[in-house]
Scaffold this active site. Structure first.
Site, PDB file in Angstrom:
ATOM      1  CB  THR A   9      -0.954   0.037   1.221  1.00  0.00           C
ATOM      2  OG1 THR A   9      -1.785   1.201   1.120  1.00  0.00           O
ATOM      3  CG2 THR A   9      -0.229   0.074   2.562  1.00  0.00           C
ATOM      4  CG  ASP A  73      -8.350  -2.279  -3.877  1.00  0.00           C
ATOM      5  OD1 ASP A  73      -7.100  -2.220  -3.838  1.00  0.00           O
ATOM      6  OD2 ASP A  73      -9.065  -1.652  -4.688  1.00  0.00           O
ATOM      7  CG  PHE A 159     -13.843   9.501   0.727  1.00  0.00           C
ATOM      8  CD1 PHE A 159     -14.244  10.560  -0.085  1.00  0.00           C
ATOM      9  CD2 PHE A 159     -13.181   8.437   0.124  1.00  0.00           C
ATOM     10  CE1 PHE A 159     -13.985  10.559  -1.452  1.00  0.00           C
ATOM     11  CE2 PHE A 159     -12.922   8.424  -1.241  1.00  0.00           C
ATOM     12  CZ  PHE A 159     -13.324   9.482  -2.039  1.00  0.00           C
TER      13      PHE A 159
HETATM   14  P1  ITT Z   1      -3.382   1.666  -1.956  1.00  0.00           P
HETATM   15  O1  ITT Z   1      -4.160   1.184  -3.171  1.00  0.00           O
HETATM   16  O2  ITT Z   1      -1.976   2.067  -2.235  1.00  0.00           O
HETATM   17  O3  ITT Z   1      -3.489   0.709  -0.802  1.00  0.00           O
HETATM   18  P2  ITT Z   1      -5.370   3.834  -1.890  1.00  0.00           P
HETATM   19  O4  ITT Z   1      -5.349   5.137  -1.132  1.00  0.00           O
HETATM   20  O5  ITT Z   1      -5.495   3.901  -3.378  1.00  0.00           O
HETATM   21  O6  ITT Z   1      -4.064   3.036  -1.433  1.00  0.00           O
HETATM   22  P3  ITT Z   1      -7.877   2.323  -1.747  1.00  0.00           P
HETATM   23  O7  ITT Z   1      -7.900   2.102  -3.213  1.00  0.00           O
HETATM   24  O8  ITT Z   1      -8.136   1.147  -0.865  1.00  0.00           O
HETATM   25  O9  ITT Z   1      -6.477   2.929  -1.260  1.00  0.00           O
HETATM   26  O10 ITT Z   1      -8.886   3.437  -1.320  1.00  0.00           O
HETATM   27  C1  ITT Z   1      -9.679   4.145  -2.231  1.00  0.00           C
HETATM   28  C2  ITT Z   1      -9.932   5.541  -1.707  1.00  0.00           C
HETATM   29  O11 ITT Z   1     -10.797   5.455  -0.585  1.00  0.00           O
HETATM   30  C3  ITT Z   1      -8.676   6.269  -1.264  1.00  0.00           C
HETATM   31  O12 ITT Z   1      -8.757   7.620  -1.662  1.00  0.00           O
HETATM   32  C4  ITT Z   1      -8.707   6.153   0.241  1.00  0.00           C
HETATM   33  O13 ITT Z   1      -8.104   7.293   0.857  1.00  0.00           O
HETATM   34  C5  ITT Z   1     -10.205   6.084   0.528  1.00  0.00           C
HETATM   35  N1  ITT Z   1     -10.419   5.258   1.717  1.00  0.00           N
HETATM   36  C6  ITT Z   1     -10.141   3.928   1.846  1.00  0.00           C
HETATM   37  N2  ITT Z   1     -10.376   3.527   3.103  1.00  0.00           N
HETATM   38  C7  ITT Z   1     -10.803   4.623   3.777  1.00  0.00           C
HETATM   39  C8  ITT Z   1     -11.147   4.860   5.111  1.00  0.00           C
HETATM   40  O14 ITT Z   1     -11.083   3.917   6.024  1.00  0.00           O
HETATM   41  N3  ITT Z   1     -11.510   6.093   5.456  1.00  0.00           N
HETATM   42  C9  ITT Z   1     -11.548   7.096   4.537  1.00  0.00           C
HETATM   43  N4  ITT Z   1     -11.217   6.960   3.266  1.00  0.00           N
HETATM   44  C10 ITT Z   1     -10.832   5.733   2.878  1.00  0.00           C
END
Ligand code: ITT
Length: 222
Positions: A9, A73, A159
């Site tokens: 990540t 994800d 978010f």
């Molecule tokens: P990696 O793929 O490198 O792990 P990412 O930030 O792209 O990191 P995700 O695809 O899992 O991670 O997340 C999609 C979006 O949703 C991303 O902008 C995150 O910041 C947000 N997100 C995921 N989990 C969250 C949470 O627990 N609280 C708030 N926002 C979240």
């Protein structure tokens, strides 16, 4: 001795939450941070398929002698937007941000908090996928709630400043909008609560619990 899990990540918030939850369970979480562009972001229409496709690539970058690698994800699925941004949450966050989500929901307002929660209903979903050296193990989790009308707080990431989780009953299960539960943010967003409180509600924590239960062959409902 704890089991080392290499977590692919680039998101420090996700890393911190996973490490916080998994270390007392006997896992040492280390970040597998690869240069931008190393992993091809797969185009699939479910979080699960995206997670598995990323895991398949991540396996190749496990440090010598290591066995466990994980991806997780997540996405925000907003009901009145037909689930948008969902699998596009990362892209949506980088482009329109949470302010963009608030703008898209601007017409859905109510003075009544219960009605507002139903009108602006949303959930976080997470899929954690782990390669243990032999098999792929999956865990999924969700966190139902609603999108606030204004952002608040500086805790968490992504978010979190616009997401209000539903209250939980004494078994940790979400209650209908407007129902007060023993575990509650009192209508406040994840942006205003500590990581310890967020973990009680978190989609990520639930996904990781299911993953660990699968790993240890204990499939009880969490
Ligand atoms: P990696 O793929 O490198 O792990 P990412 O930030 O792209 O990191 P995700 O695809 O899992 O991670 O997340 C999609 C979006 O949703 C991303 O902008 C995150 O910041 C947000 N997100 C995921 N989990 C969250 C949470 O627990 N609280 C708030 N926002 C979240």
């Amino acid at each position: 001795m704890s089991t080392v899990i290499w977590f692919l990540t680039g998101n420090k918030g996700k890393l911190a939450e996973a490490a916080d939850h998994l270390s007392p369970l006997g896992f040492e979480v280390r970040q597998l941070n690869l240069p931008d562009g190393t992993i091809v972001e797969p185009q699939h229409d479910s979080l699960e398929d995206v997670a598995i496709a990323k895991l398949e690539q991540a396996k190749q970058y496990l440090p010598e002698g290591e066995t466990h690698v994980m991806v997780e994800d997540a996405g925000l699925f907003v009901a009145p937007l037909d689930g948008f941004p969902g699998i596009y949450s990362s892209y949506a966050f980088k482009t329109i941000g949470y302010q963009g989500i608030l703008r898209l929901l601007d017409h859905l307002q109510s003075e009544d908090p219960v009605q507002a929660a139903s009108l602006r209903s949303a959930s976080f979903q997470a899929v954690a996928a782990l390669w243990d050296g032999e098999n792929i193990i999956l865990g999924t989790g969700s966190c139902p709630g609603a999108i606030s009308t204004v952002p608040s707080g500086e805790e968490g990431f992504g978010f979190d400043p616009v997401f209000i989780p539903l209250d939980l009953d004494d078994l940790g299960q979400p209650l209908p909008p407007g129902t007060y539960g023993v575990t509650s943010t009192h209508g406040a967003t994840f942006g205003t609560v500590s990581m310890e409180i967020k973990q009680k509600f978190s989609h990520r924590r639930r996904a990781l619990d299911r993953l660990v239960a699968e790993l240890s062959g204990d499939n009880q409902e969490l």
